[in-house]
Design a protein around this motif. Sequence first.
Motif, mmCIF file in Angstrom:
data_model
loop_
_atom_site.group_PDB
_atom_site.id
_atom_site.type_symbol
_atom_site.label_atom_id
_atom_site.label_comp_id
_atom_site.label_asym_id
_atom_site.label_seq_id
_atom_site.Cartn_x
_atom_site.Cartn_y
_atom_site.Cartn_z
ATOM 1 N N LEU A 131 0.840 -1.187 0.000
ATOM 2 C CA LEU A 131 0.000 0.000 0.000
ATOM 3 C C LEU A 131 0.882 1.247 0.000
ATOM 4 O O LEU A 131 2.048 1.188 0.402
ATOM 5 C CB LEU A 131 -0.894 0.010 1.236
ATOM 6 C CG LEU A 131 -1.984 -1.061 1.334
ATOM 7 C CD1 LEU A 131 -2.728 -0.913 2.662
ATOM 8 C CD2 LEU A 131 -2.959 -0.966 0.184
ATOM 9 N N PRO A 132 0.345 2.372 -0.428
ATOM 10 C CA PRO A 132 1.108 3.628 -0.314
ATOM 11 C C PRO A 132 1.511 3.891 1.140
ATOM 12 O O PRO A 132 0.782 3.540 2.069
ATOM 13 C CB PRO A 132 0.120 4.684 -0.818
ATOM 14 C CG PRO A 132 -0.822 3.929 -1.702
ATOM 15 C CD PRO A 132 -0.947 2.567 -1.092
ATOM 16 N N ASP A 133 2.668 4.496 1.328
ATOM 17 C CA ASP A 133 3.197 4.706 2.677
ATOM 18 C C ASP A 133 2.233 5.448 3.596
ATOM 19 O O ASP A 133 2.211 5.220 4.812
ATOM 20 C CB ASP A 133 4.525 5.474 2.607
ATOM 21 C CG ASP A 133 5.661 4.600 2.097
ATOM 22 O OD1 ASP A 133 5.467 3.370 2.016
ATOM 23 O OD2 ASP A 133 6.738 5.146 1.789
ATOM 24 N N LYS A 134 1.413 6.334 3.024
ATOM 25 C CA LYS A 134 0.515 7.137 3.858
ATOM 26 C C LYS A 134 -0.551 6.296 4.552
ATOM 27 O O LYS A 134 -1.045 6.670 5.632
ATOM 28 C CB LYS A 134 -0.156 8.212 3.009
ATOM 29 C CG LYS A 134 0.807 9.301 2.541
ATOM 30 C CD LYS A 134 0.056 10.384 1.774
ATOM 31 C CE LYS A 134 0.995 11.495 1.340
ATOM 32 N NZ LYS A 134 0.292 12.564 0.597
ATOM 33 N N ILE A 135 -0.929 5.173 3.936
ATOM 34 C CA ILE A 135 -1.988 4.355 4.532
ATOM 35 C C ILE A 135 -1.492 2.962 4.927
ATOM 36 O O ILE A 135 -2.245 2.177 5.505
ATOM 37 C CB ILE A 135 -3.194 4.218 3.591
ATOM 38 C CG1 ILE A 135 -2.766 3.569 2.254
ATOM 39 C CG2 ILE A 135 -3.840 5.573 3.347
ATOM 40 C CD1 ILE A 135 -3.926 3.287 1.334
ATOM 41 N N ALA A 136 -0.239 2.651 4.601
ATOM 42 C CA ALA A 136 0.299 1.328 4.934
ATOM 43 C C ALA A 136 0.508 1.201 6.439
ATOM 44 O O ALA A 136 0.790 2.179 7.144
ATOM 45 C CB ALA A 136 1.625 1.113 4.209
ATOM 46 N N LEU A 137 0.359 -0.026 6.949
ATOM 47 C CA LEU A 137 0.571 -0.283 8.365
ATOM 48 C C LEU A 137 2.059 -0.330 8.691
ATOM 49 O O LEU A 137 2.869 -0.735 7.859
ATOM 50 C CB LEU A 137 -0.060 -1.617 8.771
ATOM 51 C CG LEU A 137 -1.580 -1.738 8.721
ATOM 52 C CD1 LEU A 137 -1.991 -3.134 9.168
ATOM 53 C CD2 LEU A 137 -2.251 -0.687 9.592
ATOM 54 N N ARG A 138 2.381 0.070 9.897
ATOM 55 C CA ARG A 138 3.740 -0.126 10.400
ATOM 56 C C ARG A 138 3.730 -1.389 11.251
ATOM 57 O O ARG A 138 2.974 -1.501 12.202
ATOM 58 C CB ARG A 138 4.207 1.075 11.238
ATOM 59 C CG ARG A 138 5.634 0.950 11.753
ATOM 60 C CD ARG A 138 6.070 2.244 12.398
ATOM 61 N NE ARG A 138 5.289 2.554 13.575
ATOM 62 C CZ ARG A 138 5.558 2.087 14.810
ATOM 63 N NH1 ARG A 138 6.589 1.272 14.997
ATOM 64 N NH2 ARG A 138 4.800 2.433 15.826
ATOM 65 N N ALA A 139 4.556 -2.355 10.851
ATOM 66 C CA ALA A 139 4.570 -3.648 11.552
ATOM 67 C C ALA A 139 4.848 -3.455 13.030
ATOM 68 O O ALA A 139 5.842 -2.835 13.414
ATOM 69 C CB ALA A 139 5.628 -4.560 10.935
#
Length: 269
Positions: free
Chosen positions: A224-232
């Motif tokens: 996903l784009p960094d703005k909406i991607a989850l941080r593990a």
Amino acid sequence: MMGPSHALSGAAVWLSGSWALQQFYDYEQSPLALAVGTAVCAGGALLPDLDLSGKVTRNQGGATVARTFGVFSLFVAEVVEKISLGVYYATKLSRDPKRNNGHRTLTHTIPFTVLVGWGTTTLCATYGKWAVIGILFFMIGLALRGLFDKWAERAGWLIVTLISAGAAVFTAANLPGDRGYPMIGLAVGVGSFVHIIGDMITRAGVPILWPIPIKRRMWTPISLPDKIALRAGGRVEVVFVRTALTIVSVLAALGLVAPSVLQRFNLDL
């Protein structure tokens, strides 16, 4: 995503899928088959992370799932990681970067999910209950490590191993082969695929399209784009995602068992 989130996602997908099959296609499973499918899918949802090895001789490091059975599973993870890295370099193109480990490569692809699902079904059909015992032992152990991470860490790998072995023998003795065996393979494959989707919504992504070359890269990470991607391991994953997956699992489980419970209650009444 972290191990517990992967395991929960596998359990949630299997339970909700089983509910949909029962609701719309009248496909009913025995309580044992349902429990086994859920556990195997949860374990399968951790299987791809066996490509993250640690320090085998010291029994340290690696993915959480790689420490499920102590040094033995760390050694398996070491082998899987080296094979994955070897496949990466054997198939990489000019724009694929250099790597010093095989994490999030081969085991995080569609061909891997198909292979483990088909391979599991084939082993069970060919070798019967002995293969079933071995596969269930491994998958139930992974599920315990993922779903009950803190408990498993405190209990230690030996307790997890003993519980997994007992559950595998009991299940193999009571699970019918006609429908039970194929469902085991399906659960492993579905769990592995769910793992890939879970990692794809993080910033690092996974090479889900391998072996399709894209712009002179064979191992293009899709995310996903960094703005909406989850941080593990971040707050969104640990609090919100796990809570949502738990709610889905509980509701699906209730939907599966409620009709039979109510029917039995009415009959007894």
